[in-house]
Design a protein around this motif. Structure first.
Motif, PDB file in Angstrom:
ATOM      1  N   UNK B 109       0.811  -1.206   0.000  1.00 15.63           N
ATOM      2  CA  UNK B 109       0.000   0.000   0.000  1.00 15.63           C
ATOM      3  C   UNK B 109       0.851   1.264   0.000  1.00 15.63           C
ATOM      4  N   UNK B 110       1.943   1.263   0.799  1.00 16.32           N
ATOM      5  CA  UNK B 110       2.852   2.410   0.830  1.00 16.32           C
ATOM      6  C   UNK B 110       3.467   2.627  -0.545  1.00 16.32           C
ATOM      7  N   UNK B 111       3.918   1.506  -1.120  1.00 16.94           N
ATOM      8  CA  UNK B 111       4.574   1.576  -2.423  1.00 16.94           C
ATOM      9  C   UNK B 111       3.626   2.177  -3.452  1.00 16.94           C
ATOM     10  N   UNK B 112       2.387   1.654  -3.472  1.00 11.35           N
ATOM     11  CA  UNK B 112       1.421   2.116  -4.472  1.00 11.35           C
ATOM     12  C   UNK B 112       1.059   3.572  -4.233  1.00 11.35           C
ATOM     13  N   UNK B 113       0.723   3.902  -2.981  1.00 13.81           N
ATOM     14  CA  UNK B 113       0.255   5.251  -2.696  1.00 13.81           C
ATOM     15  C   UNK B 113       1.354   6.285  -2.834  1.00 13.81           C
ATOM     16  N   UNK B 114       2.582   5.897  -2.492  1.00 13.55           N
ATOM     17  CA  UNK B 114       3.680   6.874  -2.488  1.00 13.55           C
ATOM     18  C   UNK B 114       4.263   7.074  -3.884  1.00 13.55           C
ATOM     19  N   UNK B 115       4.383   5.972  -4.644  1.00 19.59           N
ATOM     20  CA  UNK B 115       4.999   6.107  -5.966  1.00 19.59           C
ATOM     21  C   UNK B 115       4.044   6.747  -6.966  1.00 19.59           C
ATOM     22  N   UNK B 116       2.770   6.353  -6.907  1.00 18.91           N
ATOM     23  CA  UNK B 116       1.830   6.863  -7.899  1.00 18.91           C
ATOM     24  C   UNK B 116       2.174   6.352  -9.281  1.00 18.91           C
ATOM     25  N   UNK B 117       1.526   6.902 -10.282  1.00 13.26           N
ATOM     26  CA  UNK B 117       1.851   6.599 -11.670  1.00 13.26           C
ATOM     27  C   UNK B 117       1.642   5.133 -12.029  1.00 13.26           C
ATOM     28  N   UNK B 118       2.581   4.610 -12.835  1.00 15.09           N
ATOM     29  CA  UNK B 118       2.436   3.259 -13.372  1.00 15.09           C
ATOM     30  C   UNK B 118       2.466   2.220 -12.247  1.00 15.09           C
ATOM     31  N   UNK B 119       3.387   2.412 -11.276  1.00 16.25           N
ATOM     32  CA  UNK B 119       3.504   1.458 -10.158  1.00 16.25           C
ATOM     33  C   UNK B 119       2.169   1.343  -9.446  1.00 16.25           C
ATOM     34  N   UNK B 120       1.584   2.512  -9.130  1.00 21.01           N
ATOM     35  CA  UNK B 120       0.313   2.533  -8.421  1.00 21.01           C
ATOM     36  C   UNK B 120      -0.764   1.831  -9.237  1.00 21.01           C
ATOM     37  N   UNK B 121      -0.837   2.169 -10.524  1.00 20.99           N
ATOM     38  CA  UNK B 121      -1.883   1.594 -11.381  1.00 20.99           C
ATOM     39  C   UNK B 121      -1.747   0.072 -11.429  1.00 20.99           C
ATOM     40  N   UNK B 122      -0.504  -0.409 -11.603  1.00 17.19           N
ATOM     41  CA  UNK B 122      -0.293  -1.852 -11.697  1.00 17.19           C
ATOM     42  C   UNK B 122      -0.686  -2.540 -10.397  1.00 17.19           C
ATOM     43  N   UNK B 123      -0.179  -2.012  -9.271  1.00 24.52           N
ATOM     44  CA  UNK B 123      -0.478  -2.642  -7.981  1.00 24.52           C
ATOM     45  C   UNK B 123      -1.975  -2.621  -7.707  1.00 24.52           C
ATOM     46  N   UNK B 124      -2.608  -1.472  -7.987  1.00 20.41           N
ATOM     47  CA  UNK B 124      -4.038  -1.374  -7.701  1.00 20.41           C
ATOM     48  C   UNK B 124      -4.837  -2.379  -8.518  1.00 20.41           C
ATOM     49  N   UNK B 125      -4.492  -2.511  -9.797  1.00 23.02           N
ATOM     50  CA  UNK B 125      -5.215  -3.486 -10.638  1.00 23.02           C
ATOM     51  C   UNK B 125      -5.041  -4.894 -10.108  1.00 23.02           C
ATOM     52  N   UNK B 126      -3.770  -5.224  -9.727  1.00 28.31           N
ATOM     53  CA  UNK B 126      -3.501  -6.565  -9.202  1.00 28.31           C
ATOM     54  C   UNK B 126      -4.316  -6.826  -7.936  1.00 28.31           C
ATOM     55  N   UNK B 127      -4.347  -5.826  -7.047  1.00 28.53           N
ATOM     56  CA  UNK B 127      -5.120  -5.974  -5.814  1.00 28.53           C
ATOM     57  C   UNK B 127      -6.593  -6.177  -6.134  1.00 28.53           C
ATOM     58  N   UNK B 128      -7.098  -5.396  -7.109  1.00 28.95           N
ATOM     59  CA  UNK B 128      -8.506  -5.527  -7.499  1.00 28.95           C
ATOM     60  C   UNK B 128      -8.809  -6.945  -7.946  1.00 28.95           C
ATOM     61  N   UNK B 129      -7.858  -7.519  -8.700  1.00 31.99           N
ATOM     62  CA  UNK B 129      -8.108  -8.848  -9.259  1.00 31.99           C
ATOM     63  C   UNK B 129      -8.112  -9.907  -8.160  1.00 31.99           C
ATOM     64  N   UNK B 130      -7.117  -9.836  -7.259  1.00 31.76           N
ATOM     65  CA  UNK B 130      -7.097 -10.805  -6.165  1.00 31.76           C
ATOM     66  C   UNK B 130      -8.339 -10.622  -5.298  1.00 31.76           C
ATOM     67  N   UNK B 131      -8.758  -9.375  -5.142  1.00 29.56           N
ATOM     68  CA  UNK B 131      -9.926  -9.060  -4.326  1.00 29.56           C
ATOM     69  C   UNK B 131     -11.204  -9.628  -4.950  1.00 29.56           C
ATOM     70  N   UNK B 132     -11.237  -9.673  -6.292  1.00 24.18           N
ATOM     71  CA  UNK B 132     -12.424 -10.170  -6.988  1.00 24.18           C
ATOM     72  C   UNK B 132     -12.592 -11.670  -6.767  1.00 24.18           C
ATOM     73  N   UNK B 133     -11.496 -12.353  -6.446  1.00 20.16           N
ATOM     74  CA  UNK B 133     -11.534 -13.786  -6.181  1.00 20.16           C
ATOM     75  C   UNK B 133     -12.270 -14.044  -4.871  1.00 20.16           C
ATOM     76  N   UNK B 134     -13.238 -14.982  -4.833  1.00 21.20           N
ATOM     77  CA  UNK B 134     -13.803 -15.332  -3.528  1.00 21.20           C
ATOM     78  C   UNK B 134     -12.699 -15.934  -2.661  1.00 21.20           C
ATOM     79  N   UNK B 135     -12.643 -15.525  -1.365  1.00 15.17           N
ATOM     80  CA  UNK B 135     -11.564 -15.947  -0.471  1.00 15.17           C
ATOM     81  C   UNK B 135     -11.363 -17.455  -0.513  1.00 15.17           C
ATOM     82  N   UNK B 136     -12.483 -18.195  -0.374  1.00 10.43           N
ATOM     83  CA  UNK B 136     -12.347 -19.636  -0.255  1.00 10.43           C
ATOM     84  C   UNK B 136     -11.806 -20.258  -1.529  1.00 10.43           C
ATOM     85  N   UNK B 137     -12.259 -19.749  -2.686  1.00 11.59           N
ATOM     86  CA  UNK B 137     -11.774 -20.334  -3.947  1.00 11.59           C
ATOM     87  C   UNK B 137     -10.272 -20.139  -4.077  1.00 11.59           C
TER      88      UNK B 137
END
Lengths: 323, 312
Positions: B109-137
């Motif tokens: 979160x620090x890395x994404x929020x502090x760097x901004x730009x491409x790093x932030x966009x990439x990390x945020x998308x990745x987090x979104x994708x893992x988040x979209x996964x149901x925990x149990x699956x």
């Protein structure tokens, strides 16, 4: 509106692609893992391993392996269980889907009505003993492990109190399709519905109550009051209505996650032959092809469902289109 | 306050598990004890009793005394002793995986929020994708892959039977749930005046990150932590119930419920006791989490007071 829908669908396709890559990486490229040994199950012969390697192109580079996997699971839909040889996985999933859907749908009806009633009641009884009492009960509901609650429900309704008038109507564990016997469908599912909904009733009631309480200082509530609208009408037409925004978006996600496999614990405890139980049965033999396919289809379902919800949202509330 | 006391009692009880097993129960909670006996009311009774019909056998039920307080399981093992040892495993996995999740999430979160730009966009998308996964699956997918051959990344080798495996899996699954709020917090802290002032003074990036931003983001991580432990314990118990969490001979509350499923109708105490332990622990952690939030976020209390004044 159309522009928004197209943009949303485009982002959905990107996410679908990324998800499939992640599933692929988990099953095929986790460090120290030999996917052929995974898929062959325990104690596989060298011949089976070799057959799997050539079948899934495991000797080729990773991008080719990815394409082979997607081709088999999504395009050709030709993927076989390894513990039950010859059984196709995808028809099994399609056969199991209505069971899961029946379970989740019924539970959702219960949890919508129960949580709105409890949330409203607690918010309107604020300041009395009933508010903390209702919220305390909801907190307990959130803390109960659902599979354990299901076991206790079974203990009570199937055995300890089964012969009393209270639970003599409860049929043995299992499932009857709605089309065959609607009453049997209902009686088989009532207890699982209640058990599955407990967690969500507790959670949603708490969220709804705190949203309603937080809206107390909003301008539109003061305006409504100053117009002389009755307290009940302010609560239901103004406060409840705006507080439902969080509720609805949470609901969409949870419903999709349950249909996609989140309901598996309840399916396992109550012996309901749904998608989750299919995954569970393949866990015992670590039947990778089945698990891989159910995980991938489950994840796909969630992404597509959330895209549909977003587009419907934009259709209902134009403000969200620009977001 | 009461919840803190209950939590401490549970923790101390599980810490005393070996004492209970060796001094009071006098059985090994991990070895089967099919021919064991216990003295009830001066009579010696076998732990595993043959059924009257002659088919199969039933372990004894709760004796409500020192030995076999909650009865025995199908292996003749003392359920109460296993419950305490299981609680240990559950708490260790819960706390450790919550730590893993919060640690990774704070860094990400620090890395994404502090760097901004491409790093932030990439990390945020990745987090979104893992988040979209149901925990149990996601947890099931990771467990099935790792349970067969264990995990080995470079020099790190994790044995399939080790407690570390569920810790890593559950910790990883919950990263997005913490990292997303952390990133949001970093973005808002970055725009505060004191950070602007530090930038104007010519503070280096490292100083900004560790002296200005991190200390102001940590409270929100601390608020999430107890709730995260609760979520992790619940997930661990579910995975163990599905037999892909804590592996035998280790026990956790989830595996005990799973063991008890077979004898649910004859000896329900096995499952009921473990489930109650989970429920109480989760409830207490959730209440504590709310308490920590109120203590660390004075604004929440202020809001409450203003609301009360508005009502008066």
């Amino acid at each position: 509106m159309i522009a928004f829908a197209l943009r949303r669908i485009a982002s959905m396709i990107v996410v679908l692609f990324a998800l499939s890559v992640i599933v692929f990486l988990i099953f095929f490229a986790t460090p120290g893992i030999d996917p052929a040994r995974q898929m062959a199950g325990r104690n596989a012969t060298p011949e089976t391993l070799a057959a799997i390697r050539s079948n899934f192109g495991l000797d080729r580079p990773l991008p080719v392996q990815y394409l082979t996997m997607m081709d088999r699971i999504v395009v050709k839909r030709d993927i076989e269980s390894y513990s039950n040889r010859g059984v196709q996985v995808i028809p099994q999933i399609i056969a199991a889907a209505p069971v899961t859907f029946s379970l989740v749908f019924g539970a959702a009806v219960i949890w919508i009505f129960a949580s709105i009633s409890i949330g409203l009641l607690a918010a309107s009884l604020r300041g009395t003993i009933w508010d903390p009492l209702l919220m305390g009960v909801s907190l307990i509901g959130v803390a109960l492990p659902v599979f354990w609650l299901g076991e206790v429900a079974n203990l009570v309704t199937q055995q300890r109190f089964h012969d009393t008038f209270l639970f003599s109507w409860v049929p043995p564990l299992g499932y009857v399709p709605l089309t065959e016997d609607p009453i049997g469908w209902f009686t088989h599912l009532v207890i699982p519905w209640l058990v599955l909904s407990v967690l969500f009733v507790g959670f949603y009631a708490r969220v709804l109550r705190s949203d309603i309480v937080n809206s107390e200082n909003e301008d539109y509530v003061r305006t409504a009051r100053s117009k002389g609208i009755s307290e009940r009408r302010v609560l239901i037409r103004h406060q409840l209505r705006t507080s439902m925004i969080t509720f609805v978006s949470l609901f969409g996600l949870d419903f999709a996650a349950l249909v996609a496999g989140g309901a598996l614990l309840v399916e396992v405890v109550f012996g309901l032959p749904g998608v989750g139980r299919l995954t569970y049965l393949s866990l015992a033999g670590l039947d990778l092809p089945v698990i891989m396919t159910t995980v991938l289809y489950g994840a796909f379902f969630i992404v597509v469902a959330s895209a549909i919800v977003d587009i419907l949202y934009a259709f209902l509330d134009p403000r969200t289109r620009t977001a | 306050m009461l919840s803190l006391v209950i939590l401490l009692v549970i923790i101390i009880a599980t810490l005393l598990a070996p004492v209970y097993a060796s001094k009071i129960a006098k059985t090994d909670p991990f070895a089967s004890n099919l021919s064991g006996t216990v003295v009830i009311n001066g009579q010696t009774v076998p732990v595993i009793q043959p059924n009257p019909s002659g088919l199969g056998s039933t372990p004894i039920g709760p004796t409500w005394q020192a030995q076999y307080f909650l009865g025995a399981d199908t292996q003749g093992r003392d359920v109460a002793a296993r419950l305490l040892y299981g609680g240990r495993a559950s708490l260790i996995v819960g706390v450790a995986s919550a730590l893993v999740a919060c640690l990774i999430a704070t860094i990400v979160g620090l890395l994404a929020g502090f760097s901004g730009g491409v790093v932030d966009a990439t990390i945020s998308r990745l987090l979104d994708i893992v988040w979209a996964f149901p925990i149990y699956l996601l947890a099931i997918a990771l467990s099935t892959v790792l349970l067969v051959q264990g995990l080995s990344i470079g020099p790190i080798e994790v044995d399939p039977g080790s407690l570390w495996l569920p810790v890593i899996i559950i910790g990883f699954v919950f990263v997005p749930y913490v990292a997303r709020p952390v990133r949001g917090e970093v973005l808002s802290v970055r725009r505060r005046d004191y950070v602007e002032a530090a930038i104007a003074q010519g503070a280096r990036r490292r100083r900004l990150l560790f002296k200005e931003i991190l200390p102001n983001v940590l409270p929100s991580v601390i608020v999430i932590f107890p709730l995260m432990i609760a979520a992790c314990i619940l997930t661990e118990s579910a995975l163990s119930f599905l037999s892909i969490g804590v592996q035998p001979p280790q026990a956790s509350w989830g595996t005990i419920i799973n063991d008890g499923q077979a004898q649910l109708y004859t000896r329900p105490m096995v499952s009921i006791s473990a489930g109650l332990m989970i429920a109480v622990t989760i409830l207490v952690l959730n209440i504590l989490g709310d308490g920590v939030r109120d203590a660390l976020d004075p604004r929440a209390k202020l809001r409450l007071r203003r609301r009360k004044r508005a009502q008066a």
